[in-house]
Design a protein around this motif. Structure first.
Motif, PDB file in Angstrom:
ATOM      1  N   GLY A  63       0.754  -1.247   0.119  1.00 14.78           N
ATOM      2  CA  GLY A  63      -0.081   0.027   0.008  1.00 14.78           C
ATOM      3  C   GLY A  63       0.805   1.218  -0.086  1.00 14.78           C
ATOM      4  N   ASP A  64       0.037   2.440  -0.249  1.00 13.77           N
ATOM      5  CA  ASP A  64       0.667   3.706  -0.205  1.00 13.77           C
ATOM      6  C   ASP A  64       0.331   4.556   1.100  1.00 13.77           C
ATOM      7  OD1 ASP A  64       1.874   3.152  -2.668  1.00 13.77           O
ATOM      8  OD2 ASP A  64       0.101   3.439  -3.632  1.00 13.77           O
ATOM      9  N   ILE A  65       0.652   5.836   0.969  1.00 13.50           N
ATOM     10  CA  ILE A  65       0.378   6.825   2.066  1.00 13.50           C
ATOM     11  C   ILE A  65      -1.059   6.845   2.341  1.00 13.50           C
ATOM     12  CG2 ILE A  65       0.456   8.782   2.788  1.00 13.50           C
ATOM     13  CD1 ILE A  65       3.309   9.158   2.174  1.00 13.50           C
ATOM     14  N   GLU A  66      -2.006   7.181   1.315  1.00 12.24           N
ATOM     15  CA  GLU A  66      -3.167   7.041   1.494  1.00 12.24           C
ATOM     16  C   GLU A  66      -3.992   5.855   2.161  1.00 12.24           C
ATOM     17  OE1 GLU A  66      -2.877   6.251  -2.888  1.00 12.24           O
ATOM     18  OE2 GLU A  66      -1.618   7.106  -1.431  1.00 12.24           O
ATOM     19  N   HIS A  67      -3.262   4.807   2.099  1.00 11.96           N
ATOM     20  CA  HIS A  67      -3.947   3.437   2.476  1.00 11.96           C
ATOM     21  C   HIS A  67      -3.617   3.363   4.043  1.00 11.96           C
ATOM     22  CE1 HIS A  67      -3.303   2.250  -2.012  1.00 11.96           C
ATOM     23  NE2 HIS A  67      -4.645   2.454  -1.807  1.00 11.96           N
ATOM     24  N   TYR A  68      -2.425   3.865   4.228  1.00 16.40           N
ATOM     25  CA  TYR A  68      -1.848   3.976   5.552  1.00 16.40           C
ATOM     26  C   TYR A  68      -2.923   4.832   6.551  1.00 16.40           C
ATOM     27  CZ  TYR A  68       1.147   4.070   9.959  1.00 16.40           C
ATOM     28  OH  TYR A  68       1.606   3.853  11.099  1.00 16.40           O
ATOM     29  N   LYS A  69      -3.008   6.082   5.941  1.00 19.59           N
ATOM     30  CA  LYS A  69      -3.873   7.017   6.456  1.00 19.59           C
ATOM     31  C   LYS A  69      -5.041   6.390   6.611  1.00 19.59           C
ATOM     32  CE  LYS A  69      -1.752  11.229   4.678  1.00 19.59           C
ATOM     33  NZ  LYS A  69      -1.983  12.572   4.010  1.00 19.59           N
ATOM     34  N   HIS A  70      -5.805   5.552   5.734  1.00 18.17           N
ATOM     35  CA  HIS A  70      -7.033   4.855   6.156  1.00 18.17           C
ATOM     36  C   HIS A  70      -7.265   4.202   7.483  1.00 18.17           C
ATOM     37  CE1 HIS A  70     -10.622   2.524   5.471  1.00 18.17           C
ATOM     38  NE2 HIS A  70      -9.821   1.579   5.869  1.00 18.17           N
ATOM     39  N   PHE A  71      -6.204   3.451   7.728  1.00 22.14           N
ATOM     40  CA  PHE A  71      -5.775   2.519   8.782  1.00 22.14           C
ATOM     41  C   PHE A  71      -5.608   3.245  10.117  1.00 22.14           C
ATOM     42  CE2 PHE A  71      -5.729  -0.478   5.229  1.00 22.14           C
ATOM     43  CZ  PHE A  71      -6.668  -1.280   5.617  1.00 22.14           C
ATOM     44  N   LEU A  72      -4.814   4.334  10.005  1.00 24.96           N
ATOM     45  CA  LEU A  72      -4.205   4.798  11.001  1.00 24.96           C
ATOM     46  C   LEU A  72      -4.989   5.090  12.263  1.00 24.96           C
ATOM     47  CD1 LEU A  72      -1.431   6.110  12.050  1.00 24.96           C
ATOM     48  CD2 LEU A  72      -2.123   8.459  11.064  1.00 24.96           C
ATOM     49  N   ALA A 100       6.639   8.464   6.303  1.00 25.02           N
ATOM     50  CA  ALA A 100       5.663   8.925   5.656  1.00 25.02           C
ATOM     51  C   ALA A 100       5.934  10.408   5.515  1.00 25.02           C
ATOM     52  CB  ALA A 100       4.518   8.321   6.207  1.00 25.02           C
ATOM     53  N   GLU A 101       7.026  10.861   6.153  1.00 23.88           N
ATOM     54  CA  GLU A 101       6.764  12.342   6.210  1.00 23.88           C
ATOM     55  C   GLU A 101       5.728  13.070   6.723  1.00 23.88           C
ATOM     56  OE1 GLU A 101       8.362  13.426   2.449  1.00 23.88           O
ATOM     57  OE2 GLU A 101      10.322  12.709   2.732  1.00 23.88           O
ATOM     58  N   TRP A 102       5.229  12.446   7.785  1.00 21.99           N
ATOM     59  CA  TRP A 102       3.753  13.317   8.337  1.00 21.99           C
ATOM     60  C   TRP A 102       3.795  14.575   8.534  1.00 21.99           C
ATOM     61  CZ3 TRP A 102       2.166  14.626  13.497  1.00 21.99           C
ATOM     62  CH2 TRP A 102       3.209  14.908  14.159  1.00 21.99           C
ATOM     63  N   GLU A 103       4.824  15.083   8.840  1.00 24.97           N
ATOM     64  CA  GLU A 103       4.976  16.565   9.169  1.00 24.97           C
ATOM     65  C   GLU A 103       4.608  17.441   7.818  1.00 24.97           C
ATOM     66  OE1 GLU A 103       7.657  17.502  12.820  1.00 24.97           O
ATOM     67  OE2 GLU A 103       8.872  16.854  11.162  1.00 24.97           O
ATOM     68  N   ASN A 104       4.599  16.895   6.592  1.00 23.17           N
ATOM     69  CA  ASN A 104       4.078  17.383   5.571  1.00 23.17           C
ATOM     70  C   ASN A 104       2.755  17.426   5.129  1.00 23.17           C
ATOM     71  OD1 ASN A 104       6.941  18.577   5.152  1.00 23.17           O
ATOM     72  ND2 ASN A 104       7.517  16.725   4.143  1.00 23.17           N
ATOM     73  N   ILE A 110      -2.294  16.593  10.788  1.00 25.33           N
ATOM     74  CA  ILE A 110      -1.136  16.747  11.800  1.00 25.33           C
ATOM     75  C   ILE A 110      -1.587  17.088  13.149  1.00 25.33           C
ATOM     76  CG2 ILE A 110       1.066  18.104  12.501  1.00 25.33           C
ATOM     77  CD1 ILE A 110       1.370  18.588   9.467  1.00 25.33           C
ATOM     78  N   LYS A 111      -2.569  18.033  13.116  1.00 24.09           N
ATOM     79  CA  LYS A 111      -3.358  18.344  14.341  1.00 24.09           C
ATOM     80  C   LYS A 111      -4.178  17.301  15.022  1.00 24.09           C
ATOM     81  CE  LYS A 111      -6.063  21.746  16.511  1.00 24.09           C
ATOM     82  NZ  LYS A 111      -6.915  20.972  17.384  1.00 24.09           N
ATOM     83  N   ALA A 112      -4.495  16.380  14.155  1.00 24.99           N
ATOM     84  CA  ALA A 112      -5.441  15.245  14.845  1.00 24.99           C
ATOM     85  C   ALA A 112      -4.525  14.410  15.369  1.00 24.99           C
ATOM     86  CB  ALA A 112      -6.487  14.566  13.697  1.00 24.99           C
ATOM     87  N   ILE A 113      -3.343  14.023  14.810  1.00 23.31           N
ATOM     88  CA  ILE A 113      -2.479  13.066  15.457  1.00 23.31           C
ATOM     89  C   ILE A 113      -1.900  13.541  16.802  1.00 23.31           C
ATOM     90  CG2 ILE A 113      -0.299  12.105  15.038  1.00 23.31           C
ATOM     91  CD1 ILE A 113      -0.752  12.012  11.998  1.00 23.31           C
ATOM     92  N   LYS A 114      -1.492  15.007  16.681  1.00 24.00           N
ATOM     93  CA  LYS A 114      -0.997  15.536  17.978  1.00 24.00           C
ATOM     94  C   LYS A 114      -1.818  15.673  19.028  1.00 24.00           C
ATOM     95  CE  LYS A 114       2.498  18.565  17.565  1.00 24.00           C
ATOM     96  NZ  LYS A 114       3.504  19.680  17.445  1.00 24.00           N
ATOM     97  N   ASP A 115      -3.133  15.944  18.742  1.00 24.39           N
ATOM     98  CA  ASP A 115      -4.417  16.154  19.638  1.00 24.39           C
ATOM     99  C   ASP A 115      -4.391  14.762  20.339  1.00 24.39           C
ATOM    100  OD1 ASP A 115      -4.697  18.669  19.534  1.00 24.39           O
ATOM    101  OD2 ASP A 115      -6.561  18.328  18.359  1.00 24.39           O
ATOM    102  N   PHE A 116      -4.350  13.587  19.439  1.00 24.56           N
ATOM    103  CA  PHE A 116      -4.730  12.285  20.018  1.00 24.56           C
ATOM    104  C   PHE A 116      -3.676  11.877  20.820  1.00 24.56           C
ATOM    105  CE2 PHE A 116      -3.129   7.785  19.726  1.00 24.56           C
ATOM    106  CZ  PHE A 116      -4.161   6.999  20.331  1.00 24.56           C
TER     107      PHE A 116
END
Length: 243
Positions: A63-72, A100-104, A110-116
């Motif tokens: 899979g690619d980044i968009e797939h990882y984002k789906h499962f994240l 995955a260079e999530w800071e980009n 990014i905010k949703a991840i940091k809030d979590f």
């Protein structure tokens, strides 16, 4: 933000991502049974065993980044449920996010991840039977400054928070006293000392000791040792925290 709120927000923010056109290496390095397990349930019903193999290969050969984002969102939710004792720890998650260079990513992601993560840390230090080590502080420091993490560790707010600290300081206190709290090549003496200086901490430990002494001698002994270590640090004028 409460942990339940943070989790729901993850699902909302990442809901636009799907498993459409998700590919995987067909050379045999990925087990077909693992592929089937990943697709066997709805996202919010997946258990760690269903996606643990995927997580190891995600973005590399599966899979690619968009797939990882789906499962994240589910990966992070299960991480919180496992309370640091799952197969996929925060180290593995941060490594994958870094790759995955999530800071980009989009700012709301990014905010949703940091809030979590911040809510997850708060949950971790206040949950029953959390096994907190200095490495955990380092993993959470991938997202936040150690001083920000330590500042919300209120040792007098509930019994779980205090018990978790007793265990943490019992197993790590000697090294911290001798070498300081070292996170990513920096020493956080002052910030850690703020924990020990929380109002009524010694009084709370004394009460906790007398309660435990009747039902759990092993825990009572740990409280006694931790109390002595804290008292010593408060009395010795030239201790490591004041350097």
């Amino acid at each position: 933000m409460k942990i339940e709120e943070a989790i729901e927000n993850l699902y909302k923010v990442f809901s636009k991502y799907t498993t459409s056109d998700m590919h995987y290496c067909d050379c045999g390095c990925i087990d077909e049974n693992d592929v089937k397990k990943l697709a066997s349930k709805k996202l919010r019903e997946l258990e760690e065993d269903d996606f643990s193999s995927y997580h190891g290969s995600a973005l590399y050969t599966w899979g690619d980044i968009e797939h990882y984002k789906h499962f994240l969102p589910r990966i992070l939710e299960v991480h919180n449920e496992k309370n640091g004792k799952g197969l996929i720890g925060l180290f593995e998650i941060t490594s994958k996010l870094e790759y995955a260079e999530w800071e980009n990513w989009d700012s709301n992601e990014i905010k949703a991840i940091k809030d979590f993560i911040f809510a997850d840390w708060n949950s971790f230090i206040n949950k029953q039977h959390s096994e907190i080590g200095t490495d955990d502080i380092e993993y959470y420091s991938f997202f936040f400054k150690p001083e920000d993490l330590l500042s919300i560790w209120d040792l007098t707010i509930n019994e779980n928070s205090l018990k978790n600290f007793v265990a943490f300081f019992y197993y790590n206190g000697t090294e911290i006293i001798n070498k300081g709290l070292k996170i990513k090549d920096k020493i956080y003496n002052k910030e850690f000392m703020n924990l020990l200086n929380q109002p009524e901490l010694l009084d709370k430990l004394e009460i906790e000791f007398f309660k435990a002494d009747e039902i759990n001698k092993d825990y009572a002994e740990k409280i006694s040792i931790v109390t002595q270590m804290i008292e010593q640090e408060k009395t010795v004028g030239n201790n490591v925290y004041k350097k």
